[in-house]
Design a protein around this motif. Structure first.
Motif, PDB file in Angstrom:
ATOM      1  N   ALA A  12     -27.643   2.456 106.482  1.00 47.05           N
ATOM      2  CA  ALA A  12     -26.957   3.239 107.562  1.00 47.05           C
ATOM      3  C   ALA A  12     -25.515   3.096 106.731  1.00 47.05           C
ATOM      4  CB  ALA A  12     -27.650   2.879 108.978  1.00 47.05           C
ATOM      5  N   LEU A  13     -24.665   3.789 107.747  1.00 48.79           N
ATOM      6  CA  LEU A  13     -22.531   3.843 107.632  1.00 48.79           C
ATOM      7  C   LEU A  13     -22.316   2.573 108.598  1.00 48.79           C
ATOM      8  CD1 LEU A  13     -21.747   7.577 106.194  1.00 48.79           C
ATOM      9  CD2 LEU A  13     -22.738   5.244 104.614  1.00 48.79           C
ATOM     10  N   THR A  14     -21.188   2.091 107.959  1.00 48.85           N
ATOM     11  CA  THR A  14     -20.789   1.264 108.820  1.00 48.85           C
ATOM     12  C   THR A  14     -19.000   1.251 108.892  1.00 48.85           C
ATOM     13  OG1 THR A  14     -20.828  -0.763 110.221  1.00 48.85           O
ATOM     14  CG2 THR A  14     -21.120  -1.028 107.893  1.00 48.85           C
ATOM     15  N   LEU A  15     -18.205   0.568 109.599  1.00 48.44           N
ATOM     16  CA  LEU A  15     -17.130   0.280 109.482  1.00 48.44           C
ATOM     17  C   LEU A  15     -16.823  -1.193 109.260  1.00 48.44           C
ATOM     18  CD1 LEU A  15     -15.374   2.666 113.002  1.00 48.44           C
ATOM     19  CD2 LEU A  15     -15.404   3.215 110.213  1.00 48.44           C
ATOM     20  N   GLY A  16     -15.299  -1.219 108.097  1.00 51.90           N
ATOM     21  CA  GLY A  16     -14.994  -2.845 108.786  1.00 51.90           C
ATOM     22  C   GLY A  16     -13.879  -3.046 109.185  1.00 51.90           C
ATOM     23  N   SER A  17     -14.004  -4.027 110.215  1.00 49.24           N
ATOM     24  CA  SER A  17     -12.727  -3.784 111.443  1.00 49.24           C
ATOM     25  C   SER A  17     -11.756  -5.063 111.251  1.00 49.24           C
ATOM     26  CB  SER A  17     -13.694  -4.570 112.178  1.00 49.24           C
ATOM     27  OG  SER A  17     -15.031  -3.594 112.920  1.00 49.24           O
ATOM     28  N   TYR A  18     -10.540  -4.167 111.755  1.00 52.69           N
ATOM     29  CA  TYR A  18      -9.191  -4.466 112.128  1.00 52.69           C
ATOM     30  C   TYR A  18      -8.412  -4.346 110.179  1.00 52.69           C
ATOM     31  CZ  TYR A  18     -11.427  -5.853 116.111  1.00 52.69           C
ATOM     32  OH  TYR A  18     -12.006  -5.682 117.204  1.00 52.69           O
ATOM     33  N   THR A  19      -9.340  -5.122 109.285  1.00 51.57           N
ATOM     34  CA  THR A  19      -8.856  -5.311 107.415  1.00 51.57           C
ATOM     35  C   THR A  19      -9.899  -4.955 106.502  1.00 51.57           C
ATOM     36  OG1 THR A  19     -10.037  -7.619 107.520  1.00 51.57           O
ATOM     37  CG2 THR A  19      -7.781  -7.617 108.581  1.00 51.57           C
ATOM     38  N   GLN A  60     -12.857  -4.289 104.346  1.00 52.31           N
ATOM     39  CA  GLN A  60     -14.369  -4.588 104.199  1.00 52.31           C
ATOM     40  C   GLN A  60     -14.793  -4.335 103.213  1.00 52.31           C
ATOM     41  OE1 GLN A  60     -15.272  -5.763 108.971  1.00 52.31           O
ATOM     42  NE2 GLN A  60     -14.241  -7.697 107.917  1.00 52.31           N
ATOM     43  N   SER A  61     -13.853  -3.268 102.623  1.00 56.40           N
ATOM     44  CA  SER A  61     -15.023  -2.261 101.840  1.00 56.40           C
ATOM     45  C   SER A  61     -15.484  -2.639 100.176  1.00 56.40           C
ATOM     46  CB  SER A  61     -14.330  -2.028 101.356  1.00 56.40           C
ATOM     47  OG  SER A  61     -12.776  -1.636 100.277  1.00 56.40           O
ATOM     48  N   LYS A  62     -14.544  -4.398 100.184  1.00 59.56           N
ATOM     49  CA  LYS A  62     -16.058  -4.822  99.121  1.00 59.56           C
ATOM     50  C   LYS A  62     -17.195  -5.657  99.891  1.00 59.56           C
ATOM     51  CE  LYS A  62     -12.096  -4.456  96.222  1.00 59.56           C
ATOM     52  NZ  LYS A  62     -10.398  -5.256  95.746  1.00 59.56           N
ATOM     53  N   THR A  90     -15.062   3.433 105.683  1.00 57.32           N
ATOM     54  CA  THR A  90     -14.469   2.830 105.904  1.00 57.32           C
ATOM     55  C   THR A  90     -14.073   1.875 106.494  1.00 57.32           C
ATOM     56  OG1 THR A  90     -11.317   3.999 106.459  1.00 57.32           O
ATOM     57  CG2 THR A  90     -13.262   4.864 107.668  1.00 57.32           C
ATOM     58  N   SER A  91     -12.633   1.761 106.747  1.00 55.20           N
ATOM     59  CA  SER A  91     -11.662  -0.236 107.767  1.00 55.20           C
ATOM     60  C   SER A  91     -11.164   0.361 108.879  1.00 55.20           C
ATOM     61  CB  SER A  91     -11.718  -0.983 107.263  1.00 55.20           C
ATOM     62  OG  SER A  91     -13.059  -1.434 105.737  1.00 55.20           O
ATOM     63  N   THR A  92     -10.964   0.308 109.818  1.00 53.55           N
ATOM     64  CA  THR A  92      -9.741  -0.126 110.287  1.00 53.55           C
ATOM     65  C   THR A  92      -8.330  -1.545 109.793  1.00 53.55           C
ATOM     66  OG1 THR A  92     -10.790  -1.200 112.046  1.00 53.55           O
ATOM     67  CG2 THR A  92     -10.759   0.784 112.622  1.00 53.55           C
ATOM     68  N   VAL A  93      -7.475  -0.754 109.623  1.00 60.98           N
ATOM     69  CA  VAL A  93      -6.390  -1.767 109.731  1.00 60.98           C
ATOM     70  C   VAL A  93      -5.586  -1.932 110.843  1.00 60.98           C
ATOM     71  CG1 VAL A  93      -5.027  -2.740 107.573  1.00 60.98           C
ATOM     72  CG2 VAL A  93      -7.391  -0.893 106.814  1.00 60.98           C
ATOM     73  N   MET A  94      -5.469  -2.916 111.472  1.00 62.63           N
ATOM     74  CA  MET A  94      -5.002  -3.449 112.745  1.00 62.63           C
ATOM     75  C   MET A  94      -3.221  -3.957 111.465  1.00 62.63           C
ATOM     76  SD  MET A  94      -5.929  -3.064 114.876  1.00 62.63           S
ATOM     77  CE  MET A  94      -5.015  -2.727 115.908  1.00 62.63           C
TER      78      MET A  94
END
Length: 320
Positions: A232-239, A241-243, A251-255
């Motif tokens: 499945a697909l997912t996200l990185g959270s707040y920074t 985290q693709s690696k 993709t990642s959300t970047v706060m």
């Protein structure tokens, strides 16, 4: 000289305190975190921004880890009575504790970073409040845009105010892109139980969700691992985290923690804190998405950033 020490506070829980300056001429500031500042993304990035703020403004900083919401009133009282002039609480779950304690210590400024909708007219309470409605809306929209099954899931840590708002608007954002999308939601009951988070995510994927949104801080790793293992697909959270899970993170959300904390320090130095809420959103550069998106066609990224542009321009109304 900097010292590392342990403080026993409240019900006796040991909490880490670091970076206390011997120079009493510098304003003492402190930050509260729900978890450790060396794992996960939310507290780790927040702590880094706090340290940067203190160094930039010449503060004497300390921080406390593993500060539960229940023990927070006692912790806040001890810090304020001990002469700390600025206390930053890095979670919306600390709101009630601040509103209880702040009236007792008018010489201390209390700031909450995450989500707040009212400061109770307290002259020494401010909040840097992320627009979790907008944040959730965008996450729901991008998950629905990327989902081939029309079935997504969101898994939160605990039902604190910011988490509840995020889940609510994830559902709205998903429906904006696909009115027929199915959105499963669940809470781990913890921000640290990686195994339980993975179990919940694996179950959601087995039921047909092909995009899983993590919103459980340290426990996000379990959700991301489940997505990685189950295709499945997912996200990185707040920074970014693709690696960490390159086969699953789209993709990642970047706060922009550095911006927010720098603003907090600046407003403290200039005496501008108190009874105010500063909203952090896409328009204020409070957060963004990492690019380029992985594992999906460019049309998905284009669609998501078109929605973001419309949100910034006020063309999409997401209010209740």
């Amino acid at each position: 000289m900097k010292l590392n020490m342990m403080l026993a506070i409240g019900i006796g829980a040991a909490m880490s305190c670091a970076g206390v300056q011997a120079d009493e001429s510098k304003p003492r500031v402190a930050a509260l975190f729900t978890q450790t500042v060396t794992q996960g993304a939310w507290d780790t990035a927040g702590y880094a921004a706090f340290k940067s703020m203190a160094a930039q403004d010449g503060f004497a900083p300390s921080y406390l880890e593993h500060t539960s919401y229940e023990s927070a009133p006692s912790v806040l009282r001890q810090l304020a009575s001990g002469g700390v002039k600025l206390i930053i609480a890095h979670s919306s779950g600390y709101s009630a504790a601040i509103k209880e304690v702040a009236p007792l210590y008018p010489a201390t400024q209390f700031v909450l970073y995450s989500y707040e909708n009212a400061t109770a007219n307290l002259p020494n309470y401010s909040a840097w409040s992320v627009d979790w409605d907008e944040y959730g809306f965008v996450l729901g929209a991008l998950a629905a845009a990327a989902s081939k099954n029309g079935h997504i899931a969101v898994i939160g840590g605990e039902p604190i105010p910011s988490a509840e708002r995020t889940v609510q608007f994830i559902k709205k954002g998903a429906a904006y892109v696909n009115p027929h999308v199915q959105v499963d939601s669940a809470y781990v009951g913890s921000f640290t139980d990686v195994a339980r988070a993975k179990e919940i995510a694996t179950g959601a994927i087995a039921r047909g969700a092909d995009f899983v949104i993590p919103s459980a801080d340290t426990a996000d790793a379990g959700i991301q691992q489940a997505a990685d293992e189950e295709g499945a697909l997912t996200l990185g959270s707040y920074t970014d985290q693709s690696k960490t899970f390159p086969d699953a993170v789209m993709t990642s959300t970047v706060m922009n923690f550095d911006k927010s904390y720098a603003d907090i320090g600046k407003h403290f130095v200039e005496g501008q804190l108190g009874n105010r809420i500063i909203t952090e959103n896409l328009a204020t550069n409070g957060w963004t998405l990492a690019t380029p998106f992985a594992h999906v066609g460019k049309e998905v990224q284009d669609k998501v950033f078109s929605i973001i542009a419309d949100l910034k321009a006020g063309k999409i109304k997401i209010e209740d």
